[in-house]
Design an enzyme around this catalytic site. Structure first.
Site, PDB file in Angstrom:
ATOM      1  N   ASP A   1      50.748 -43.325  31.179  1.00 18.84           N
ATOM      2  CA  ASP A   1      51.098 -44.138  32.348  1.00 18.84           C
ATOM      3  C   ASP A   1      50.686 -43.385  33.603  1.00 18.84           C
ATOM      4  O   ASP A   1      50.948 -42.183  33.729  1.00 18.84           O
ATOM      5  CB  ASP A   1      52.612 -44.405  32.335  1.00 18.84           C
ATOM      6  CG  ASP A   1      53.036 -45.449  33.360  1.00 18.84           C
ATOM      7  OD1 ASP A   1      52.751 -45.260  34.564  1.00 18.84           O
ATOM      8  OD2 ASP A   1      53.677 -46.437  32.975  1.00 18.84           O
TER       9      ASP A   1
ATOM     10  N   GLN B   1      58.486 -56.401  34.739  1.00 17.38           N
ATOM     11  CA  GLN B   1      57.119 -56.350  34.196  1.00 17.38           C
ATOM     12  C   GLN B   1      56.115 -56.625  35.315  1.00 17.38           C
ATOM     13  O   GLN B   1      56.093 -57.713  35.895  1.00 17.38           O
ATOM     14  CB  GLN B   1      56.928 -57.377  33.064  1.00 17.38           C
ATOM     15  CG  GLN B   1      55.540 -57.288  32.436  1.00 17.38           C
ATOM     16  CD  GLN B   1      55.338 -58.265  31.277  1.00 17.38           C
ATOM     17  OE1 GLN B   1      56.171 -59.129  31.019  1.00 17.38           O
ATOM     18  NE2 GLN B   1      54.220 -58.133  30.593  1.00 17.38           N
TER      19      GLN B   1
ATOM     20  N   HIS C   1      56.792 -48.871  26.810  1.00 17.26           N
ATOM     21  CA  HIS C   1      56.835 -47.557  27.458  1.00 17.26           C
ATOM     22  C   HIS C   1      57.479 -46.588  26.470  1.00 17.26           C
ATOM     23  O   HIS C   1      58.536 -46.900  25.902  1.00 17.26           O
ATOM     24  CB  HIS C   1      57.733 -47.584  28.699  1.00 17.26           C
ATOM     25  CG  HIS C   1      57.244 -48.459  29.808  1.00 17.26           C
ATOM     26  ND1 HIS C   1      56.676 -47.958  30.949  1.00 17.26           N
ATOM     27  CD2 HIS C   1      57.246 -49.809  29.956  1.00 17.26           C
ATOM     28  CE1 HIS C   1      56.361 -48.958  31.761  1.00 17.26           C
ATOM     29  NE2 HIS C   1      56.698 -50.086  31.183  1.00 17.26           N
TER      30      HIS C   1
ATOM     31  N   HIS D   1      53.443 -54.354  26.928  1.00 16.44           N
ATOM     32  CA  HIS D   1      53.302 -52.912  26.673  1.00 16.44           C
ATOM     33  C   HIS D   1      54.665 -52.273  26.467  1.00 16.44           C
ATOM     34  O   HIS D   1      55.622 -52.580  27.180  1.00 16.44           O
ATOM     35  CB  HIS D   1      52.574 -52.213  27.823  1.00 16.44           C
ATOM     36  CG  HIS D   1      53.123 -52.543  29.179  1.00 16.44           C
ATOM     37  ND1 HIS D   1      52.818 -53.712  29.822  1.00 16.44           N
ATOM     38  CD2 HIS D   1      53.949 -51.861  29.994  1.00 16.44           C
ATOM     39  CE1 HIS D   1      53.437 -53.741  30.983  1.00 16.44           C
ATOM     40  NE2 HIS D   1      54.147 -52.636  31.115  1.00 16.44           N
TER      41      HIS D   1
HETATM   42  P1  DGP Z   1      55.642 -52.527  33.855  1.00 15.26           P
HETATM   43  O1  DGP Z   1      56.388 -52.422  35.144  1.00 15.26           O
HETATM   44  O2  DGP Z   1      56.541 -52.492  32.667  1.00 15.26           O
HETATM   45  O3  DGP Z   1      54.674 -53.697  33.850  1.00 15.26           O
HETATM   46  O4  DGP Z   1      54.800 -51.191  33.747  1.00 15.26           O
HETATM   47  C1  DGP Z   1      53.489 -51.073  34.187  1.00 15.26           C
HETATM   48  C2  DGP Z   1      53.154 -49.612  34.114  1.00 15.26           C
HETATM   49  O5  DGP Z   1      51.743 -49.495  34.107  1.00 15.26           O
HETATM   50  C3  DGP Z   1      53.643 -48.802  35.317  1.00 15.26           C
HETATM   51  O6  DGP Z   1      54.556 -47.810  34.846  1.00 15.26           O
HETATM   52  C4  DGP Z   1      52.415 -48.162  35.901  1.00 15.26           C
HETATM   53  C5  DGP Z   1      51.355 -48.367  34.844  1.00 15.26           C
HETATM   54  N1  DGP Z   1      50.029 -48.661  35.349  1.00 15.26           N
HETATM   55  C6  DGP Z   1      49.691 -49.629  36.233  1.00 15.26           C
HETATM   56  N2  DGP Z   1      48.370 -49.630  36.449  1.00 15.26           N
HETATM   57  C7  DGP Z   1      47.848 -48.639  35.674  1.00 15.26           C
HETATM   58  C8  DGP Z   1      46.529 -48.138  35.464  1.00 15.26           C
HETATM   59  O7  DGP Z   1      45.541 -48.611  36.016  1.00 15.26           O
HETATM   60  N3  DGP Z   1      46.393 -47.091  34.591  1.00 15.26           N
HETATM   61  C9  DGP Z   1      47.471 -46.541  33.943  1.00 15.26           C
HETATM   62  N4  DGP Z   1      47.227 -45.531  33.119  1.00 15.26           N
HETATM   63  N5  DGP Z   1      48.728 -47.001  34.104  1.00 15.26           N
HETATM   64  C10 DGP Z   1      48.912 -48.028  34.969  1.00 15.26           C
END
Ligand code: DGP
Length: 134
Positions: A31, A93, A101, A99
């Site tokens: 993340d 979300q 975590h 996804h």
């Molecule tokens: P949620 O809030 O459950 O939809 O979590 C989305 C997560 O995705 C958040 O913790 C940050 C992560 N995230 C968002 N954009 C990117 C990205 O471009 N790359 C990566 N590695 N993580 C990302």
């Protein structure tokens, strides 16, 4: 695949990510904004919005990878981990590609998760009538 989806772009290699694990159906990557270092997202390679949209076989593929990632985190990084899926915008979300975590946990992170409350008299029975599955 959804051409506008950030996670689909990561799957296709159009956006970079630190890949923790991948097979033909599932990808796990770090993340970008970790709760704790090693915070990993586990996603289906196919585009599904949320839990209800995912076929059960896909869910099984994903949860197996969640377990693999959890094993690696516990063996190498942390004493335990939280597994969380924010299902729908109201639940936090942000990315509409389902996804899980996997969040490494150590005592010194002092993270307190859910605020909790008590039921009022009669409330559990009322709620149960609404959601009980027969
Ligand atoms: P949620 O809030 O459950 O939809 O979590 C989305 C997560 O995705 C958040 O913790 C940050 C992560 N995230 C968002 N954009 C990117 C990205 O471009 N790359 C990566 N590695 N993580 C990302």
């Amino acid at each position: 695949m959804d051409n506008n989806c950030i996670f689909c772009k990561i799957v296709k290699g159009e956006l970079p990510a630190y890949r923790v694990y991948e097979d033909d159906k599932v990808l796990a990557f770090l993340d970008v904004k970790p709760v704790n270092p090693g915070h990993t997202l586990v996603i289906p390679k196919g585009h599904y919005h949320n839990l209800e949209n995912m076929p059960e076989e896909t869910l099984l593929d994903i949860i197996k990878v969640v377990k693999k990632v959890g094993n690696s985190i516990k063996a190498n990084l942390a004493l335990g981990y939280n597994v969380n899926l924010n299902n729908d915008p109201v639940a936090g979300q942000e990315i509409p590609h389902a996804h899980f975590h996997v969040i490494p946990r150590n005592p010194e992170d002092h993270l307190r998760l859910w605020p909790q409350r008590e039921y009022k008299d009669g409330e559990p029975e009322k709620i149960l009538k609404m959601i009980q599955i027969n």
